[in-house]
Design a protein around this motif. Structure first.
Motif, mmCIF file in Angstrom:
data_model
loop_
_atom_site.group_PDB
_atom_site.id
_atom_site.type_symbol
_atom_site.label_atom_id
_atom_site.label_comp_id
_atom_site.label_asym_id
_atom_site.label_seq_id
_atom_site.Cartn_x
_atom_site.Cartn_y
_atom_site.Cartn_z
ATOM 1 N N VAL A 176 0.836 -1.111 -0.137
ATOM 2 C CA VAL A 176 -0.092 0.612 0.021
ATOM 3 C C VAL A 176 1.314 1.046 -0.226
ATOM 4 O O VAL A 176 0.867 2.542 -0.725
ATOM 5 C CB VAL A 176 -0.774 0.107 1.011
ATOM 6 C CG1 VAL A 176 -1.723 1.065 1.413
ATOM 7 C CG2 VAL A 176 -1.955 -1.440 1.578
ATOM 8 N N SER A 177 1.573 1.149 1.263
ATOM 9 C CA SER A 177 2.405 2.302 1.237
ATOM 10 C C SER A 177 3.878 2.040 2.043
ATOM 11 O O SER A 177 3.308 1.317 3.030
ATOM 12 C CB SER A 177 1.590 4.050 1.131
ATOM 13 O OG SER A 177 2.215 4.809 1.919
ATOM 14 N N CYS A 178 5.180 3.219 1.838
ATOM 15 C CA CYS A 178 6.068 2.757 2.592
ATOM 16 C C CYS A 178 6.672 4.438 3.275
ATOM 17 O O CYS A 178 6.324 5.380 2.507
ATOM 18 C CB CYS A 178 7.358 2.327 2.303
ATOM 19 S SG CYS A 178 8.105 3.030 0.814
ATOM 20 N N ILE A 179 7.385 4.660 4.627
ATOM 21 C CA ILE A 179 7.524 5.483 4.537
ATOM 22 C C ILE A 179 9.220 5.885 5.160
ATOM 23 O O ILE A 179 9.525 4.756 5.856
ATOM 24 C CB ILE A 179 7.050 6.548 5.438
ATOM 25 C CG1 ILE A 179 7.550 8.067 5.454
ATOM 26 C CG2 ILE A 179 6.906 5.688 6.748
ATOM 27 C CD1 ILE A 179 6.315 9.063 6.192
ATOM 28 N N VAL A 221 -4.165 3.231 -4.505
ATOM 29 C CA VAL A 221 -4.292 4.359 -3.436
ATOM 30 C C VAL A 221 -3.741 5.486 -3.290
ATOM 31 O O VAL A 221 -3.923 6.304 -2.348
ATOM 32 C CB VAL A 221 -3.981 4.255 -2.029
ATOM 33 C CG1 VAL A 221 -4.273 2.245 -1.900
ATOM 34 C CG2 VAL A 221 -2.284 3.446 -1.523
ATOM 35 N N LYS A 222 -3.259 5.789 -4.575
ATOM 36 C CA LYS A 222 -2.589 7.660 -4.590
ATOM 37 C C LYS A 222 -3.638 8.668 -4.285
ATOM 38 O O LYS A 222 -4.171 8.325 -5.045
ATOM 39 C CB LYS A 222 -1.473 7.854 -5.837
ATOM 40 C CG LYS A 222 -0.267 6.852 -5.534
ATOM 41 C CD LYS A 222 0.288 7.014 -7.144
ATOM 42 C CE LYS A 222 1.699 6.816 -7.279
ATOM 43 N NZ LYS A 222 2.660 6.620 -8.395
ATOM 44 N N THR A 267 -2.734 8.408 2.902
ATOM 45 C CA THR A 267 -1.603 9.486 3.567
ATOM 46 C C THR A 267 -0.701 8.888 4.764
ATOM 47 O O THR A 267 -1.603 8.325 5.465
ATOM 48 C CB THR A 267 -1.675 10.509 3.699
ATOM 49 O OG1 THR A 267 -2.574 11.390 2.774
ATOM 50 C CG2 THR A 267 -0.640 11.218 4.037
ATOM 51 N N ILE A 268 0.605 8.519 4.477
ATOM 52 C CA ILE A 268 1.797 7.648 5.106
ATOM 53 C C ILE A 268 2.247 8.979 5.977
ATOM 54 O O ILE A 268 2.495 9.559 5.061
ATOM 55 C CB ILE A 268 1.890 6.864 4.588
ATOM 56 C CG1 ILE A 268 2.921 6.017 5.855
ATOM 57 C CG2 ILE A 268 3.517 7.562 3.789
ATOM 58 C CD1 ILE A 268 3.635 4.761 5.347
ATOM 59 N N SER A 269 2.174 8.788 7.212
ATOM 60 C CA SER A 269 3.205 9.798 8.006
ATOM 61 C C SER A 269 3.283 9.256 9.524
ATOM 62 O O SER A 269 2.897 7.658 9.473
ATOM 63 C CB SER A 269 2.106 11.052 8.798
ATOM 64 O OG SER A 269 1.296 9.977 9.280
ATOM 65 N N MET A 322 -6.905 6.968 5.150
ATOM 66 C CA MET A 322 -6.961 6.549 4.999
ATOM 67 C C MET A 322 -8.578 7.119 3.958
ATOM 68 O O MET A 322 -9.108 6.989 4.901
ATOM 69 C CB MET A 322 -7.584 5.058 4.991
ATOM 70 C CG MET A 322 -5.903 3.907 5.163
ATOM 71 S SD MET A 322 -7.157 2.698 4.962
ATOM 72 C CE MET A 322 -7.510 1.984 6.010
ATOM 73 N N ASN A 323 -8.544 7.482 3.060
ATOM 74 C CA ASN A 323 -9.955 8.491 3.015
ATOM 75 C C ASN A 323 -10.738 7.891 0.943
ATOM 76 O O ASN A 323 -10.379 7.304 0.588
ATOM 77 C CB ASN A 323 -9.433 10.056 2.592
ATOM 78 C CG ASN A 323 -9.213 10.260 3.634
ATOM 79 O OD1 ASN A 323 -9.435 10.401 4.087
ATOM 80 N ND2 ASN A 323 -8.013 11.739 3.823
#
Length: 126
Positions: A48-51, A64-65, A69-71, A83-84
């Motif tokens: 999904v995402s990484c930071i 998911v772009k 938003t990952i933070s 997640m929106n």
């Protein structure tokens, strides 16, 4: 290895929002890149995402772009996934994963990470 714990999952209506959290039990996350992955029943695990550990780099799956938003807040030892505009296709068990990072950027691949949480269920239904 880190012991990771996810929270924040639940039932949400289509179009709704959730914020997932990932914390490390007894250890600081400040030196680790964190990734979020999801797996729906009968499907393979999906990145999904990484930071990065210093929050200077993030990456997202195309699916998911613009919606997720990952933070991270290293003072709270927590990484978030906001997640929106959720839709039924987002329903899955969401897990966070970690890998110590000293150089370079996180890689959006499950094989790159070496510590995993148990996951939190996200259900999207009216």
């Amino acid at each position: 290895q880190l012991q990771l714990v996810e929270s924040g999952g639940g039932l949400v209506q289509p179009g709704g929002s959730l914020r997932l959290s990932c914390v490390a039990a007894g250890r600081t996350l400040a030196n680790y890149a964190i990734g979020w992955f999801r797996q729906a029943p009968g499907k393979e695990r999906e990145a999904v995402s990484c930071i990065n550990n210093r929050d200077e780099y993030t990456n997202y799956a195309d699916s998911v772009k613009g919606r997720f938003t990952i933070s991270r807040d290293n003072t709270k030892n927590t990484v978030y996934l906001e997640m929106n505009s959720l839709n039924p296709e987002d329903a899955a068990v969401y897990s966070c994963a970690a890998r110590m990072l000293t150089i370079g950027n996180c890689v959006l691949s499950s094989g790159w990470f070496n510590s995993w949480g148990q996951g939190t269920q996200v259900t999207v239904s009216s």
